[in-house]
Scaffold this motif. Sequence first.
Motif, short mmCIF file in Angstrom:
data_model
loop_
_atom_site.label_atom_id
_atom_site.label_comp_id
_atom_site.label_asym_id
_atom_site.label_seq_id
_atom_site.Cartn_x
_atom_site.Cartn_y
_atom_site.Cartn_z
N VAL A 75 8.22 -1.97 4.83
CA VAL A 75 7.65 -0.83 4.12
C VAL A 75 6.47 -1.28 3.26
N TRP A 76 6.59 -2.42 2.62
CA TRP A 76 5.52 -2.95 1.80
C TRP A 76 4.28 -3.23 2.65
N LEU A 78 -1.76 1.08 5.08
CA LEU A 78 -2.17 2.45 4.80
C LEU A 78 -3.30 2.47 3.77
N ASP A 79 -3.20 1.67 2.74
CA ASP A 79 -4.27 1.60 1.73
C ASP A 79 -5.58 1.12 2.35
N ASN A 86 2.60 0.04 3.70
CA ASN A 86 1.85 0.62 2.57
C ASN A 86 0.51 -0.09 2.38
N ARG A 87 0.51 -1.40 2.56
CA ARG A 87 -0.73 -2.18 2.44
C ARG A 87 -1.71 -1.76 3.55
#
Length: 102
Positions: free
Chosen positions: A29-30, A36-37, A33-34
């Motif tokens: 998940v981390w 996605l950013d 998210n990275r």
Amino acid sequence: MRSGTLILFVLLLLLQYPLWIGKGSWLQVWELNRQLDLQQQVNRQTQSRNALLDAEVRDLKQGTAAIEERARSELGMIKRDEVFYQIVEDPTAHPLDKAAVR
């Protein structure tokens, strides 16, 4: 008593495995998210570039001023009965000499 504690500890480790390492884990998940950013940043840059291109297209469709400006700057074209003056500075002149003239 000792074997019961050991069994509970092993059970706890087995329950924690999917949370930390397995599919849908905290680490995965981390990482998502990275990514996605990073993709959102690329999207913002692309949107600003698209907005500039859209404005340029609208400008070129609406009038001749933008076309004339491009013809002058990129192609070096001039209008009929127009005189073109080019000022060439002396490349051997010292920069301090130019400042003293002002």
